[in-house]
Design an enzyme around this catalytic site. Structure first.
Site, PDB file in Angstrom:
ATOM      1  N   SER A   1       3.680   2.033  -2.211  1.00 44.15           N
ATOM      2  CA  SER A   1       5.003   2.676  -2.204  1.00 44.15           C
ATOM      3  C   SER A   1       4.964   4.040  -1.507  1.00 44.15           C
ATOM      4  CB  SER A   1       5.569   2.815  -3.614  1.00 44.15           C
ATOM      5  OG  SER A   1       4.676   3.491  -4.470  1.00 44.15           O
TER       6      SER A   1
ATOM      7  N   HIS B   1       1.474  -4.257  -7.203  1.00 45.77           N
ATOM      8  CA  HIS B   1       1.721  -2.809  -7.329  1.00 45.77           C
ATOM      9  C   HIS B   1       2.629  -2.597  -8.552  1.00 45.77           C
ATOM     10  CE1 HIS B   1       2.078   1.308  -6.210  1.00 45.77           C
ATOM     11  NE2 HIS B   1       2.988   1.238  -5.266  1.00 45.77           N
TER      12      HIS B   1
ATOM     13  N   HIS C   1      -8.052  -1.871  -9.607  1.00 44.73           N
ATOM     14  CA  HIS C   1      -7.373  -0.855  -8.801  1.00 44.73           C
ATOM     15  C   HIS C   1      -8.020  -0.763  -7.419  1.00 44.73           C
ATOM     16  CE1 HIS C   1      -5.498   2.965  -7.663  1.00 44.73           C
ATOM     17  NE2 HIS C   1      -4.569   2.601  -8.520  1.00 44.73           N
TER      18      HIS C   1
ATOM     19  N   ARG D   1      -4.006   7.573 -16.715  1.00 45.74           N
ATOM     20  CA  ARG D   1      -2.604   7.313 -17.069  1.00 45.74           C
ATOM     21  C   ARG D   1      -2.548   6.264 -18.191  1.00 45.74           C
ATOM     22  NH1 ARG D   1      -0.381   5.556 -11.297  1.00 45.74           N
ATOM     23  NH2 ARG D   1      -2.241   4.260 -11.545  1.00 45.74           N
TER      24      ARG D   1
ATOM     25  N   ASP E   1      -0.412   0.236 -15.647  1.00 47.66           N
ATOM     26  CA  ASP E   1       0.557  -0.801 -16.014  1.00 47.66           C
ATOM     27  C   ASP E   1       0.131  -1.603 -17.241  1.00 47.66           C
ATOM     28  OD1 ASP E   1       2.228  -0.191 -13.805  1.00 47.66           O
ATOM     29  OD2 ASP E   1       0.819  -1.218 -12.504  1.00 47.66           O
TER      30      ASP E   1
HETATM   31  N1  CMX Z   1      -7.639 -10.140 -12.061  1.00 47.87           N
HETATM   32  C1  CMX Z   1      -8.226 -11.101 -11.303  1.00 47.87           C
HETATM   33  N2  CMX Z   1      -8.818 -10.867 -10.138  1.00 47.87           N
HETATM   34  C2  CMX Z   1      -8.871  -9.599  -9.720  1.00 47.87           C
HETATM   35  C3  CMX Z   1      -8.325  -8.526 -10.462  1.00 47.87           C
HETATM   36  C4  CMX Z   1      -7.680  -8.842 -11.678  1.00 47.87           C
HETATM   37  N3  CMX Z   1      -7.094  -7.925 -12.429  1.00 47.87           N
HETATM   38  N4  CMX Z   1      -8.529  -7.375  -9.789  1.00 47.87           N
HETATM   39  C5  CMX Z   1      -9.165  -7.709  -8.652  1.00 47.87           C
HETATM   40  N5  CMX Z   1      -9.359  -9.045  -8.597  1.00 47.87           N
HETATM   41  C6  CMX Z   1      -9.941  -9.835  -7.514  1.00 47.87           C
HETATM   42  C7  CMX Z   1      -9.073  -9.685  -6.271  1.00 47.87           C
HETATM   43  O1  CMX Z   1      -7.936 -10.535  -6.352  1.00 47.87           O
HETATM   44  C8  CMX Z   1     -10.047 -10.027  -5.183  1.00 47.87           C
HETATM   45  O2  CMX Z   1     -10.195 -11.437  -5.179  1.00 47.87           O
HETATM   46  P1  CMX Z   1     -10.348 -12.266  -3.778  1.00 47.87           P
HETATM   47  O3  CMX Z   1     -11.532 -11.679  -3.087  1.00 47.87           O
HETATM   48  O4  CMX Z   1     -10.532 -13.674  -4.239  1.00 47.87           O
HETATM   49  O5  CMX Z   1      -9.069 -12.023  -3.032  1.00 47.87           O
HETATM   50  C9  CMX Z   1     -11.361  -9.429  -5.704  1.00 47.87           C
HETATM   51  O6  CMX Z   1     -11.193  -9.305  -7.127  1.00 47.87           O
HETATM   52  C10 CMX Z   1     -11.688  -8.068  -5.119  1.00 47.87           C
HETATM   53  O7  CMX Z   1     -10.587  -7.208  -5.343  1.00 47.87           O
HETATM   54  P2  CMX Z   1     -10.819  -5.620  -5.524  1.00 47.87           P
HETATM   55  O8  CMX Z   1     -11.448  -5.127  -4.267  1.00 47.87           O
HETATM   56  O9  CMX Z   1     -11.506  -5.356  -6.803  1.00 47.87           O
HETATM   57  O10 CMX Z   1      -9.339  -5.102  -5.696  1.00 47.87           O
HETATM   58  P3  CMX Z   1      -8.256  -4.756  -4.579  1.00 47.87           P
HETATM   59  O11 CMX Z   1      -8.430  -3.346  -4.164  1.00 47.87           O
HETATM   60  O12 CMX Z   1      -8.240  -5.791  -3.496  1.00 47.87           O
HETATM   61  O13 CMX Z   1      -6.892  -4.945  -5.412  1.00 47.87           O
HETATM   62  C11 CMX Z   1      -5.439  -4.699  -7.256  1.00 47.87           C
HETATM   63  C12 CMX Z   1      -6.486  -4.010  -6.376  1.00 47.87           C
HETATM   64  C13 CMX Z   1      -4.796  -3.658  -8.141  1.00 47.87           C
HETATM   65  C14 CMX Z   1      -4.358  -5.314  -6.351  1.00 47.87           C
HETATM   66  C15 CMX Z   1      -6.124  -5.811  -8.096  1.00 47.87           C
HETATM   67  O14 CMX Z   1      -7.082  -5.219  -8.948  1.00 47.87           O
HETATM   68  C16 CMX Z   1      -5.143  -6.636  -8.908  1.00 47.87           C
HETATM   69  O15 CMX Z   1      -4.582  -7.605  -8.378  1.00 47.87           O
HETATM   70  N6  CMX Z   1      -4.892  -6.248 -10.198  1.00 47.87           N
HETATM   71  C17 CMX Z   1      -3.899  -6.907 -11.020  1.00 47.87           C
HETATM   72  C18 CMX Z   1      -2.493  -6.440 -10.619  1.00 47.87           C
HETATM   73  C19 CMX Z   1      -2.261  -5.020 -11.062  1.00 47.87           C
HETATM   74  O16 CMX Z   1      -2.534  -4.629 -12.197  1.00 47.87           O
HETATM   75  N7  CMX Z   1      -1.688  -4.206 -10.158  1.00 47.87           N
HETATM   76  C20 CMX Z   1      -1.284  -2.817 -10.500  1.00 47.87           C
HETATM   77  C21 CMX Z   1      -2.165  -1.745  -9.881  1.00 47.87           C
HETATM   78  C22 CMX Z   1      -1.656  -0.363 -10.214  1.00 47.87           C
HETATM   79  C23 CMX Z   1      -0.350  -0.095  -9.514  1.00 47.87           C
HETATM   80  O17 CMX Z   1      -0.315  -0.046  -8.273  1.00 47.87           O
HETATM   81  O18 CMX Z   1       0.678   0.051 -10.190  1.00 47.87           O
END
Ligand code: CMX
Length: 465
Positions: free
Chosen positions: A271, A301, A347, A356, A402
């Protein structure tokens, strides 16, 4: 409003902060008008940026690897963002201050209470901790700008009531755009050295008006359209809770804390980055912030706070509130095995539990320790990280902001999870808009990184092996 700024430990902290030099700008004159402060600060900061450019312009900040290009630019330093900085282990600092430090030094309604979001806005804009009088003046300024033109409500009403609250919110912000001072000034040929001034006007009006737009949408969808007028005796966060329909002092405190901690998270998140990128084309703050909201509405996000509560409720529906840790483990694995993420965990930058999350946990321990959903969130804190670690690919198995917000809101009666990202959006206006003023004051350029094709990468990499 009372201030907790006289508190002894807060004074000690302020002295330490000053000694550590977190406030790099010299002391500015006292005075309650934030424009005057900005007018003094801007030339200093322009000179500072000029010096960095001329003295360090060729210094390298790291090497870009193919992994970074293919991996969503993780770890690639590429943006200037003054209002906050995210440390992977410590979490966010707003102008050098951590969340617990902000809770100590920013003015509150009552001694020891949660920070007033207007105080945080002052801090983000100026880098200085405001006095109670300065926060009161900024509250009054925001109140004076809070009236919404009627066509905004009509634009929202044109959407079906079933439209996602974020779609309705973005539509409301786009409808506010017709009042943009920046776009009018640009059309009349304003000199670029003055861009920050109409940006300031737009961003302050935008921050002032988003709570009313957001509250209108909540009442329209969930409360039969019974709108609650603003209460001008309340502060920004308290009044927002009031317009939503929540008048308990605890819910108003929660809203102050919520808005403060969701306001800003440095510049690279979807964002913030989107808002900054779109504004770099000199799109006005309304257009830029609406774009930012569309990024916030994604489930990876800001929509994650909606997803967390819906997921927690699905756990309860299937297994009951007193679910054992073993049952919870099975549920987490079921989610993962169906190809979904566990919302609220992980994250892009953080590598420890999000502060947070921690401050919301402390709020829950103080106000709702026996709430069954809070207890479920606590169990998840024990159960989820080892499972995500076991997957072997998740870089951060710990909970983010979150993972906690929904159960707090739910406890006080704001149970409609689909609405939660709108609250996040209202809060984000404070951080994104503060930085937009500085983007234009510092004359930051059009953002335009280079992209390449797979063929280009293959050729480049074959040359280097
Ligand atoms: N559950 C399952 N798998 C997860 C995960 C979770 N909570 N967090 C990361 N992973 C997976 C990723 O999907 C990725 O898988 P692939 O390689 O198969 O695509 C792998 O682990 C590596 O990811 P990463 O490098 O650890 O994390 P990213 O920087 O790519 O993504 C985030 C970060 C937040 C998108 C991810 O941790 C996620 O999807 N979390 C759940 C959604 C969430 O809570 N989002 C809110 C974040 C805070 C905000 O912005 O408000």
């Amino acid at each position: 409003m009372e201030s907790n700024g006289n508190d002894e430990s807060a004074n000690m902290l302020m002295k330490t902060v000053a000694l550590l030099g977190w406030y790099s700008t010299p002391h500015v004159q006292n005075g309650n008008d934030i424009r005057t402060h900005l007018k003094e600060l801007i030339p200093e900061q322009q000179a500072r940026l000029k010096k960095i450019k001329s003295e360090y312009g060729k210094v390298q900040l790291g090497n870009i690897t193919v992994d970074m290009v293919l991996g969503g630019m993780r770890g690639m330093t590429g943006l200037l963002w003054e209002t906050s900085l995210l440390d992977p282990d410590e979490g966010i600092r707003f102008r050098g201050l951590s969340i617990p430090e902000c809770q100590k030094v920013l003015p509150a309604v009552k001694t020891g209470g949660e920070p007033l979001p207007e105080g945080l806005l002052w801090l983000l804009l100026t880098g200085k901790v405001p006095s109670k009088e300065q926060v009161d003046a900024l509250s009054a300024e925001l109140r004076s700008r809070a009236t919404i033109p009627d066509h905004v409500y009509k634009a929202i009403d044109a959407l079906p009531i079933t439209a996602h609250p974020m779609t309705q919110f973005t539509t409301g912000v786009m409808a506010l755009q017709v009042q943009s001072e920046f776009s009018k000034a640009y059309e009349s040929g304003i000199h670029k050295s003055k861009y920050w001034e109409p940006t300031f006007e737009d961003t302050l009006s935008l921050i002032a008006q988003v709570p009313s737009v957001a509250a209108y949408i909540y009442r329209r969808i969930y409360k039969n359209g019974k709108i609650i007028p603003a209460n001008d005796s309340l502060d920004y966060g308290g009044n927002f809770a009031h317009m939503l329909g929540f008048d308990s002092p605890e819910m108003q405190e929660l809203m102050r804390l919520y808005v403060t901690i969701h306001s800003d998270h440095e510049g690279g998140n979807v964002s913030a980055h989107t808002g900054h990128l779109v504004a770099s084309a000199l799109s006005d703050p309304y257009l830029s912030f609406a774009a930012a909201l569309n990024g916030l509405a994604g489930p990876l996000h800001g929509l994650a706070n909606q997803e967390v509560l819906l997921w927690i409720k699905s756990v309860v529906n299937e297994c009951g509130e007193n679910i054992s840790k073993d049952q919870l483990k099975d549920y987490v694995w079921k989610t993962l095995n169906s190809g979904k993420v566990v919302p609220g965990f992980g994250h892009g930058v953080l590598r420890k539990t999000d502060p947070r999350y921690m401050c919301q946990r402390e709020f829950a321990l103080k106000h709702l320790p026996d709430d069954p959903l809070f207890q479920l969130v606590s169990k998840l804190y024990d159960v989820v990280p080892p499972i995500l670690t076991e997957l072997g690919k998740v870089k951060n198995p710990w909970p983010n902001v979150d993972a906690h917000s929904g159960v707090l809101l739910n406890y006080y009666g704001l149970t409609e999870a689909r609405y939660y990202t709108v609250l996040f959006g209202v809060s984000r206006a404070i951080g994104i808009c503060s930085q937009l003023i500085w983007d234009r004051a510092l004359g930051l350029p059009l953002e335009r990184p280079k992209s390449v094709t797979m063929e280009w990468l293959e050729k480049q990499c074959n040359k280097s092996v």
